[in-house]
Structures are given as structure tokens and as C-alpha cells.
Design an enzyme around this catalytic site. Structure first.
Site, PDB file in Angstrom:
ATOM      1  CG  HIS A 165      -6.797  -6.642  10.552  1.00  0.00           C
ATOM      2  ND1 HIS A 165      -5.750  -6.066  10.412  1.00  0.00           N
ATOM      3  CD2 HIS A 165      -7.640  -6.846   9.385  1.00  0.00           C
ATOM      4  CE1 HIS A 165      -5.659  -5.249   9.105  1.00  0.00           C
ATOM      5  NE2 HIS A 165      -6.634  -5.859   8.627  1.00  0.00           N
ATOM      6  CB  SER A 197      -1.199  -0.134   1.147  1.00  0.00           C
ATOM      7  OG  SER A 197      -0.142  -0.059   2.590  1.00  0.00           O
TER       8      SER A 197
HETATM    9 MG    MG Z   1      -5.495  -4.885   5.312  1.00  0.00          MG
END
Ligand code: MG
Length: 205
Positions: free
Chosen positions: A139, A47
Site C-alpha cells: 500500500h 480473497s
Molecule cells: Mg486490502
């Protein structure tokens, strides 16, 4: 995004759909004009290529924040563990060298700052209003909540908070990212922009 950068992003380890990556690029190019861009959870830099290219085109700077010891799901024995990223001598994950390599290959080293620490430590120090924050760190509920708490109010008015891995259907994925997305929406401080696949985007009022 030129073809060479797309190729580098495609070959980089990590979990980001190309349509989501292109959206990150467009957001960084637009909101990089509002202020610097912070990425939480750079991992190997997939990213970061999109965000860094957008920051470059906006005349902005990307700050890639990661402790580089891997999230919960990257640890040995876990679902997303990659033995190539395990430092046997240290007995720990180490993705820092991979991120640096990606930024070098993408010719983005002049537009991206690598910051090695936990998101919490960085957020305690950081005070410059940001054009964009991208949360894609751990997460677990604990980590996602802490990332939201540490960074949502560092987005400048007119800037955006982007959150990866939103799964409205709990059968398709963990619920921590969408929980903080909903928290942002419910705070009254943000308006929802269009979602791209699992990438949610909130603009600060
Ligand atoms: Mg991700």
C-alpha cells in the site's frame, strides 16, 4: 459461494470485508468468462477463496501472485505484523504455506495457480489478456503505482480492474490505492462500476 467456503474465508487471516469478498466472487464469476483472473497480493488467501470460487464457476483460472515476504505493513514492528507468519530461520515473513493451506481447504487447488514472485517480475512476463485483475498488494505509493503500471493494460477489453482499500477520506486510510483508481478513471480507458465499501471496480472500454 457455499457455506463451507464462506467459513474458510472467515477463518483465514487477512483484511477483507465479507461484502467485498462476495463482490469479488461475483466479479470473478462474470469476468472469468472474458479471460483468466490475476490477484496481486494473495497473502494467506482470504480473497483468493472468493476469486477462486468465481473462477471455478466461470470455468476460468485464478493466478495468485505474491512474493510471500509480506508488504511494508507486515514487517516486524509494523502495524499489521503477525509473528505466526514470520520464518525465524529465514528472518523473513513467509505466507506461502498459509495460502497453499487455504486453497487446499477450499478445494480450489485445481482452479488456482500460485505464482511466487514480485508483481513487477510477473507483469514483465505476462501477456495473456485478463478477464479481471485485483490489486491488493503493498500500500505504499511506490508499490501501488508499480502494480497499476504493470497490470492495467493487461485487462482485456470488457474485463475489469478491481482495487482494494479505497479511502476517499485520508483520515481513514492510506491514499495510494485510491490514487491508482483515479489514475485508471482519468486514463480514459476505463469506466467506473459500482464500488463495494472500499473495493473499487473499473471496466476496460
Ligand atoms: Mg486490502
Amino acid at each position: 459461494m457455499d457455506a463451507e467456503l464462506l467459513r474458510i474465508a472467515r477463518e483465514c487471516k487477512g483484511y477483507l470485508d465479507e461484502a467485498e469478498g462476495m463482490r469479488l466472487y461475483e466479479l470473478a464469476r462474470e469476468y472469468g468468462r472474458v479471460g483468466p483472473i490475476v490477484e496481486i497480493g494473495s497473502y494467506c488467501g482470504k480473497s483468493s477463496v472468493y476469486l477462486g470460487a468465481g473462477a471455478r464457476d466461470a470455468g476460468s483460472t485464478l493466478i495468485c501472485i505474491d512474493h510471500h515476504r509480506g508488504s511494508e505493513e507486515h514487517q516486524p514492528g509494523e502495524e499489521y505484523h503477525d509473528p505466526e507468519l514470520f520464518d525465524a530461520q529465514a528472518g523473513r515473513m513467509d505466507t506461502l504455506h498459509a495460502l497453499r493451506r487455504t486453497l487446499r481447504l477450499a478445494n480450489l487447488e485445481a482452479h488456482a495457480v500460485i505464482w511466487v514472485s514480485s508483481s513487477t517480475t510477473a507483469s514483465r512476463i505476462w501477456s495473456t489478456p485478463l478477464g479481471m485483475v485485483f490489486i491488493d498488494g503493498g500500500h505504499s505509493f511506490e508499490t501501488a503505482r508499480s502494480d497499476y503500471a504493470g497490470w492495467h493494460d493487461k485487462v482485456a477489453s470488457g474485463g475489469v480492474l478491481a482495487i482494494h482499500d479505497l479511502f476517499p477520506n485520508p483520515a481513514e486510510g492510506g491514499q495510494a490505492p485510491i490514487e491508482i483508481y483515479r489514475q485508471g478513471l482519468g486514463s480514459g480507458s476505463f469506466d467506473a462500476l459500482e464500488t463495494t465499501k472500499t473495493l473499487g471496480v473499473l471496466r476496460r472500454r
